[in-house]
Design an enzyme around this catalytic site. Structure first.
Site, PDB file in Angstrom:
ATOM      1  N   HIS A  53      -8.578  -3.380   2.701  1.00  0.00           N
ATOM      2  CA  HIS A  53      -7.450  -4.464   2.712  1.00  0.00           C
ATOM      3  C   HIS A  53      -7.792  -5.191   1.354  1.00  0.00           C
ATOM      4  O   HIS A  53      -8.951  -5.721   1.083  1.00  0.00           O
ATOM      5  CB  HIS A  53      -7.524  -5.249   3.860  1.00  0.00           C
ATOM      6  CG  HIS A  53      -7.299  -4.617   5.271  1.00  0.00           C
ATOM      7  ND1 HIS A  53      -8.315  -3.983   5.960  1.00  0.00           N
ATOM      8  CD2 HIS A  53      -6.437  -4.552   6.040  1.00  0.00           C
ATOM      9  CE1 HIS A  53      -7.928  -3.394   6.960  1.00  0.00           C
ATOM     10  NE2 HIS A  53      -6.592  -3.871   7.345  1.00  0.00           N
ATOM     11  N   ASP A 110      -4.202  -2.169   2.399  1.00  0.00           N
ATOM     12  CA  ASP A 110      -3.397  -2.874   3.235  1.00  0.00           C
ATOM     13  C   ASP A 110      -3.091  -4.003   3.223  1.00  0.00           C
ATOM     14  O   ASP A 110      -4.043  -5.158   2.455  1.00  0.00           O
ATOM     15  CB  ASP A 110      -3.642  -2.428   4.717  1.00  0.00           C
ATOM     16  CG  ASP A 110      -3.696  -1.104   4.929  1.00  0.00           C
ATOM     17  OD1 ASP A 110      -3.402  -0.211   3.927  1.00  0.00           O
ATOM     18  OD2 ASP A 110      -3.679  -0.606   6.191  1.00  0.00           O
TER      19      ASP A 110
HETATM   20 ZN    ZN Z   1      -2.462  -4.172   8.318  1.00  0.00          ZN
END
Ligand code: ZN
Ligand code: NAG
Length: 260
Positions: free
Chosen positions: A208, A56
């Site tokens: 992430h 992400d």
């Molecule tokens: Zn996020």
């Protein structure tokens, strides 16, 4: 996108079906009602033996490192990207990284424009957060994402309804490496070792792409641990047996509208 303009055609269809209940009209009503249904919320994969590693908050600096590591083992990743978060999606290096991943068959999905808390937004603001990044992705790649992950995993009925109208499913996760919540690199690696050893049928991960350690230290470990247990690394769409994009077409040429 104002709510009323969406609802009026639906009401019109309903009125038509009541007046002339032909099979065609009934089919039309069915399609419209289906389109209004709240988005499906997915938190696990369904195709046995698959791992969907998802990243992400990009585009940022390390996208290609993820793509290249997965390519090396015949795998694919999924990127839930923002429009304007750690970087602007239209910057030439960021847009280039997205295209690099897309062209190699990795999945590019929406994480909405500016990583806002969607539950605090109005209907129009929610659509605004959604369509800006969809537009950017359709310009950069030619693909319109079929999946969206709400920032912070936060959603309410309004968010589900908005995503449903936009023909998207919401995607959460069933494993969090902890990279965004302060876990050390060694504890993230241990989590992956334990996960591999517990051998679930499928894995839908959260990490992430904006942390160098996630990409350069934890990912190689995760890949080797999971590979040793015989998993295949696939996109979210492939781990569900569905399509990555609502539609695809040619990427567009950069013009003066490409800015954050
Ligand atoms: Zn996020
Ligand atoms: C909705 O998305 C699916 C893929 O998830 C696609 O097959 C379908 O054509 C889309 N429908 C519309 C109306 O865009």
């Amino acid at each position: 996108m104002p709510r009323l303009s969406l609802l009026l055609p639906l009401l019109f269809v309903s009125a038509l079906t009541t007046a002339y209940a032909t099979p065609e009209a009934k089919a039309a009503e069915y399609v419209e009602l289906e389109a209004r249904a709240p988005a499906q919320v997915i938190s696990r994969c369904t195709v046995p033996n698959t791992v969907a590693l998802t990243f992400d908050d990009g585009p940022y600096l390390y996208t290609r490192g993820i793509v290249d590591q997965l390519e090396a083992v015949g795998g694919k990743a999924t990127f839930f990207v923002n429009g304007n978060n750690w970087g602007c999606i239209y910057d030439s290096d960021k847009a280039g990284n997205i295209k690099y991943a897309y062209d190699r068959g990795h999945q590019i999905a929406s994480h909405t424009w500016a990583h806002r808390h969607l539950n605090s937004l109005t209907w129009d603001q929610i659509h605004d957060e959604m369509w800006r990044v969809e537009l950017a992705l359709s310009r950069i790649t030619g693909g319109v994402p079929a999946f969206m992950r709400p920032p912070y995993g936060e959603y309410n009925n309004l968010v589900r309804e908005a995503a449903g109208i936009r023909n998207q499913s919401l995607v959460l996760w069933d494993f969090d490496s902890g990279d965004s919540t302060g876990s050390s690199v060694s504890s993230q690696k241990t989590k992956y070792t334990n996960l591999a050893n517990s051998r679930p049928s499928t894995i839908l991960s959260l990490q992430h792409e904006v942390y160098q350690s996630t990409v350069n230290e934890v990912l190689p470990h995760a890949i080797s641990q999971l590979r040793a247990k015989g998993y295949t690394f696939v996109t979210v769409a492939d781990c569900l047996g569905t399509r990555k994009y609502q539609r695809t077409g040619p990427a567009q040429a950069r013009d003066s509208n490409w800015h954050c």
